[in-house]
Motif scaffolding. Sequence first.
Motif, short mmCIF file in Angstrom:
data_model
loop_
_atom_site.label_atom_id
_atom_site.label_comp_id
_atom_site.label_asym_id
_atom_site.label_seq_id
_atom_site.Cartn_x
_atom_site.Cartn_y
_atom_site.Cartn_z
N LEU A 1 -16.42 1.47 5.39
CA LEU A 1 -15.31 1.87 4.53
C LEU A 1 -15.35 1.14 3.19
O LEU A 1 -15.05 1.73 2.15
CB LEU A 1 -13.98 1.61 5.25
N LEU A 2 -15.72 -0.13 3.21
CA LEU A 2 -15.87 -0.89 1.96
C LEU A 2 -16.86 -0.20 1.04
O LEU A 2 -16.58 0.03 -0.14
CB LEU A 2 -16.33 -2.31 2.28
N ASN A 3 -18.03 0.13 1.56
CA ASN A 3 -19.07 0.76 0.74
C ASN A 3 -18.65 2.12 0.22
O ASN A 3 -18.99 2.51 -0.90
CB ASN A 3 -20.37 0.86 1.53
N SER A 4 -17.91 2.86 1.02
CA SER A 4 -17.44 4.18 0.60
C SER A 4 -16.35 4.07 -0.46
O SER A 4 -16.40 4.73 -1.51
CB SER A 4 -16.92 4.96 1.80
N ALA A 5 -15.38 3.20 -0.22
CA ALA A 5 -14.21 3.11 -1.11
C ALA A 5 -14.53 2.50 -2.46
O ALA A 5 -13.95 2.86 -3.47
CB ALA A 5 -13.11 2.30 -0.42
N THR B 1 -9.03 0.90 6.14
CA THR B 1 -8.84 -0.41 6.76
C THR B 1 -8.18 -1.36 5.78
O THR B 1 -8.32 -1.22 4.56
CB THR B 1 -10.20 -1.01 7.22
N ILE B 2 -7.44 -2.29 6.32
CA ILE B 2 -7.02 -3.48 5.58
C ILE B 2 -7.42 -4.67 6.42
O ILE B 2 -7.01 -4.80 7.58
CB ILE B 2 -5.51 -3.49 5.29
N ALA C 1 -9.50 -0.70 1.99
CA ALA C 1 -10.47 0.34 1.66
C ALA C 1 -10.09 1.65 2.33
O ALA C 1 -9.76 1.68 3.51
CB ALA C 1 -11.87 -0.08 2.10
N VAL C 2 -10.14 2.72 1.54
CA VAL C 2 -9.92 4.08 2.05
C VAL C 2 -11.18 4.88 1.78
O VAL C 2 -11.71 4.85 0.66
CB VAL C 2 -8.71 4.74 1.37
N ARG C 3 -11.66 5.58 2.79
CA ARG C 3 -12.88 6.37 2.63
C ARG C 3 -12.76 7.31 1.44
O ARG C 3 -11.70 7.90 1.21
CB ARG C 3 -13.13 7.18 3.92
N ALA C 4 -13.82 7.45 0.67
CA ALA C 4 -13.77 8.13 -0.62
C ALA C 4 -13.18 9.54 -0.53
O ALA C 4 -12.39 9.95 -1.39
CB ALA C 4 -15.16 8.17 -1.24
#
Length: 369
Positions: free
Chosen positions: A215-219, A262-263, A304-307
């Motif tokens: 999720l980090l990489n996407s957001a 996620t948070i 992070a929220v998925r793109a």
Amino acid sequence: MNLRIETGNFDDFFEAPFNAYGSQSPFVSPLRSDLQRFVSHDKNPLFSDQGEISIFTALRDDRPIGRITAHVHTASNELHGLRRAYFGYFDCAEDKEAAGALLNAAENWARERKLEEIAGNFNLTAMQQIGVVTDGFENTPYTDQVWNPPHITQFLEEFGYSAEFPMATFEIDLKKKEAPAIGPKQQAVLDDPDFQFAKISRWNIKERMEQARFLLNSAFAKNPMFVPVSAEEYNFQAKDMVWIIDPRISALLTYRGEPVATILCVPDLNPFLQRIRSRPGLSMPWHFLRHRFTNRRAILIYAAVRADMHGKGINPVVLRQVILSMKATGYETLGNTWIADVNPASLAQTEKAGGHQLHRTHLFRKVLK
């Protein structure tokens, strides 16, 4: 009094800020063993060889009083089209000669590698501690927040560095602030049975951390300075997460079983690290247990929220869940790592959640000639 700069001595590098700032300052060091592996080229997967990082320490009459790292983030330079060196962990006593010698050592390191500019603090990437505190020096930092006294900013300016990329850290007083209100978008998420919060426990933490990395990489893919984080790098940084995480205060939201937001929060370790002066010893387990039972502070590492799910009101739903859980489990304050001025949406959401500014921070950059 005699001043000299040494390279590669980790013991002196570690001791320098304690001597520079004294025991009453808000400064908190990472645990000694963590810092040692962070700056080790053969342990940190960020670096591929010895030439990508060096540590320098300033000694006045053989007493360590300042330090700095010089390093290159090759993946970042390649992705963003830069020829940039980075300095990090720049701490120094109020000693202009020592500060100048440290900065000069880092700059010469960069020139030897034909790099065109140098910027910092990066401890060691944009996804870790970054920046130099320029206001709010009186406020106690949380885990993963930087701190330095005012003279560090002054020295950087005097030696030709310019402040850029303004950022801020924040704190929410959970005793005074109710959980954020929700609007129609958020209610629609809560009413949709396809959205579910996944259980986080010590037993599934490895799986949940991998989902959080995805999720980090996407957001963050389009954010300034961001470089996708590999599993090896992420696991290296989160090596001891299983021991420090409180599963009640992080959240992972799924949609039809797939992670969408996620948070990631952890208890603030800084009071514990200050008590042991970041040095492992026989009393460390006792201090750690005491901290676990008395700590009331937590830090939000990232949200992070998925793109493909941006704009659906999902992040406030997850933040509300986290704040409700924190209030229910006795946490009293929530800090967050840096938010840049170029991210008005996150700043607005933090303000709406009741956040007040702790520190103003900037990157400092210098073109090398």
